[in-house]
Scaffold this motif. Structure first.
Motif, mmCIF file in Angstrom:
data_model
loop_
_atom_site.group_PDB
_atom_site.id
_atom_site.type_symbol
_atom_site.label_atom_id
_atom_site.label_comp_id
_atom_site.label_asym_id
_atom_site.label_seq_id
_atom_site.Cartn_x
_atom_site.Cartn_y
_atom_site.Cartn_z
ATOM 1 N N ARG A 220 67.499 20.691 77.905
ATOM 2 C CA ARG A 220 67.360 22.151 78.053
ATOM 3 C C ARG A 220 68.446 22.952 77.332
ATOM 4 N NH1 ARG A 220 66.557 21.447 84.108
ATOM 5 N NH2 ARG A 220 64.537 20.444 84.191
ATOM 6 N N TYR A 221 68.894 22.438 76.191
ATOM 7 C CA TYR A 221 69.823 23.215 75.385
ATOM 8 C C TYR A 221 69.035 24.293 74.657
ATOM 9 C CZ TYR A 221 73.123 19.457 76.275
ATOM 10 O OH TYR A 221 73.935 18.542 76.883
ATOM 11 N N ARG A 222 69.623 25.483 74.555
ATOM 12 C CA ARG A 222 68.911 26.601 73.930
ATOM 13 C C ARG A 222 69.310 26.808 72.474
ATOM 14 N NH1 ARG A 222 70.072 31.162 78.144
ATOM 15 N NH2 ARG A 222 69.841 32.370 76.263
ATOM 16 N N THR A 223 70.586 26.593 72.172
ATOM 17 C CA THR A 223 71.048 26.860 70.809
ATOM 18 C C THR A 223 71.959 25.730 70.333
ATOM 19 O OG1 THR A 223 72.973 28.119 71.549
ATOM 20 C CG2 THR A 223 70.957 29.362 71.130
ATOM 21 N N VAL A 224 72.149 25.697 69.026
ATOM 22 C CA VAL A 224 73.061 24.735 68.401
ATOM 23 C C VAL A 224 73.843 25.458 67.312
ATOM 24 C CG1 VAL A 224 71.604 22.720 68.853
ATOM 25 C CG2 VAL A 224 71.334 23.961 66.711
ATOM 26 N N ASP A 225 74.964 24.891 66.962
ATOM 27 C CA ASP A 225 75.680 25.359 65.783
ATOM 28 C C ASP A 225 76.382 24.161 65.146
ATOM 29 O OD1 ASP A 225 78.133 24.894 67.109
ATOM 30 O OD2 ASP A 225 78.669 27.007 67.240
ATOM 31 N N VAL A 226 77.037 24.410 64.040
ATOM 32 C CA VAL A 226 77.741 23.357 63.308
ATOM 33 C C VAL A 226 79.186 23.780 63.133
ATOM 34 C CG1 VAL A 226 77.917 22.134 61.096
ATOM 35 C CG2 VAL A 226 75.672 22.615 62.090
ATOM 36 N N VAL A 227 80.080 22.838 63.380
ATOM 37 C CA VAL A 227 81.507 23.066 63.143
ATOM 38 C C VAL A 227 81.986 22.004 62.170
ATOM 39 C CG1 VAL A 227 83.808 23.043 64.178
ATOM 40 C CG2 VAL A 227 81.894 24.074 65.411
ATOM 41 N N ARG A 228 82.600 22.458 61.109
ATOM 42 C CA ARG A 228 83.193 21.547 60.118
ATOM 43 C C ARG A 228 84.671 21.922 60.009
ATOM 44 N NH1 ARG A 228 80.140 20.356 54.713
ATOM 45 N NH2 ARG A 228 79.615 18.436 55.790
ATOM 46 N N VAL A 229 85.542 20.936 60.265
ATOM 47 C CA VAL A 229 86.982 21.167 60.224
ATOM 48 C C VAL A 229 87.606 20.137 59.290
ATOM 49 C CG1 VAL A 229 89.120 21.251 61.564
ATOM 50 C CG2 VAL A 229 86.995 22.086 62.582
ATOM 51 N N THR A 230 88.472 20.620 58.421
ATOM 52 C CA THR A 230 89.232 19.760 57.515
ATOM 53 C C THR A 230 90.690 20.213 57.568
ATOM 54 O OG1 THR A 230 89.071 21.156 55.548
ATOM 55 C CG2 THR A 230 87.219 19.639 55.970
ATOM 56 N N PRO A 231 91.602 19.444 56.980
ATOM 57 C CA PRO A 231 92.994 19.896 56.943
ATOM 58 C C PRO A 231 93.161 21.249 56.248
ATOM 59 C CG PRO A 231 92.884 17.568 56.420
ATOM 60 C CD PRO A 231 91.456 18.081 56.453
ATOM 61 N N ARG B 144 96.206 15.519 63.656
ATOM 62 C CA ARG B 144 97.003 16.397 62.782
ATOM 63 C C ARG B 144 96.325 16.662 61.448
ATOM 64 N NH1 ARG B 144 102.093 13.652 61.593
ATOM 65 N NH2 ARG B 144 100.866 11.818 62.032
ATOM 66 N N GLN B 145 95.496 15.734 61.005
ATOM 67 C CA GLN B 145 94.783 15.886 59.731
ATOM 68 C C GLN B 145 93.276 15.806 60.028
ATOM 69 O OE1 GLN B 145 96.214 16.268 56.533
ATOM 70 N NE2 GLN B 145 98.038 16.649 57.747
ATOM 71 N N PRO B 146 92.724 16.799 60.711
ATOM 72 C CA PRO B 146 91.338 16.694 61.165
ATOM 73 C C PRO B 146 90.334 16.684 60.015
ATOM 74 C CG PRO B 146 92.134 18.919 61.486
ATOM 75 C CD PRO B 146 93.309 18.094 61.017
ATOM 76 N N ARG B 147 89.282 15.942 60.247
ATOM 77 C CA ARG B 147 88.181 15.906 59.289
ATOM 78 C C ARG B 147 86.937 15.490 60.074
ATOM 79 N NH1 ARG B 147 88.366 16.441 54.264
ATOM 80 N NH2 ARG B 147 90.545 15.815 54.088
ATOM 81 N N PHE B 148 86.118 16.472 60.423
ATOM 82 C CA PHE B 148 84.881 16.158 61.133
ATOM 83 C C PHE B 148 83.867 17.280 60.976
ATOM 84 C CE2 PHE B 148 87.436 18.364 64.315
ATOM 85 C CZ PHE B 148 86.526 19.253 64.884
ATOM 86 N N THR B 149 82.622 16.904 61.148
ATOM 87 C CA THR B 149 81.514 17.848 61.234
ATOM 88 C C THR B 149 80.737 17.479 62.480
ATOM 89 O OG1 THR B 149 81.371 18.011 58.821
ATOM 90 C CG2 THR B 149 79.454 18.768 60.091
#
Length: 187
Positions: A70-81, A147-152
């Protein structure tokens, strides 16, 4: 590699359990009310892929999870250094907090560590590409991107305003080792 480490809440140095076995991780977390699944994260995405491209690449599993939970919305987060304000962003989630809804995310790329405080224990779940984790509403936890994030990640929401962090005021997070990404270990 995805990994689960379970500690007593007052001893961050001697784990009760340490495993990379997906079946053991899934079962142990489910026993504590936490959803962990392995999905295929096999769609190659260019570094320039925007949120719409990521969502289109994973449209079918997104829709299945939205319907099932029952999730209504989604988004995307991309974080890099190179993400603007990355140190402040990391610090924002390093203290233990709760949310009024589940914190659910699917890792498309990269890695991060959730620390979930349940039943006098801390469950450290290192999530990598292909991992879906859902921390139940009201469950104390913190997230360390390193400390050096990299994810989506694709984040799933029930409420229109998304996750609003409510600090617990407990200093427990400071007693546990920080998450180090592969990039930080080689730097």
């Amino acid at each position: 590699m995805s990994h689960l480490t379970v500690y007593l809440e007052n001893d961050a140095h001697r784990p009760e359990l340490s495993t990379a076995d997906p079946a053991l991780m899934t079962g142990h977390l489910a026993h504590n009310g936490i959803l962990f699944e392995r999905w295929a994260a096999d769609v190659p995405l260019p570094a320039s892929a925007d949120g719409a491209t990521v969502l289109a690449a994973y449209a079918d599993p997104i829709e299945r999870l939205k319907a099932a939970r029952r999730y209504r919305t989604v988004d995307v987060v991309r974080v890099t250094p190179q993400t603007e304000g990355v140190a402040d962003l990391r610090a924002k989630f390093l203290d233990e907090h709760t949310h009024d809804e589940d914190e659910a995310r699917f890792f498309v790329e990269g890695a991060g560590a959730f620390h979930i405080h349940v039943s006098n224990r801390v469950f450290r779940v290192v999530c990598e590409a292909g991992d879906l984790l859902s921390v139940p509403a009201g469950t104390p936890h913190w997230f360390d991107m390193g400390r050096q994030p990299r994810f989506t990640t694709i984040r799933f929401f029930m409420l229109a305003n998304g996750w609003v962090a409510r600090p617990t005021g407990d200093s427990i997070a400071a007693r546990f080792p920080p998450f180090e990404t592969a990039a930080a270990k080689t730097a």
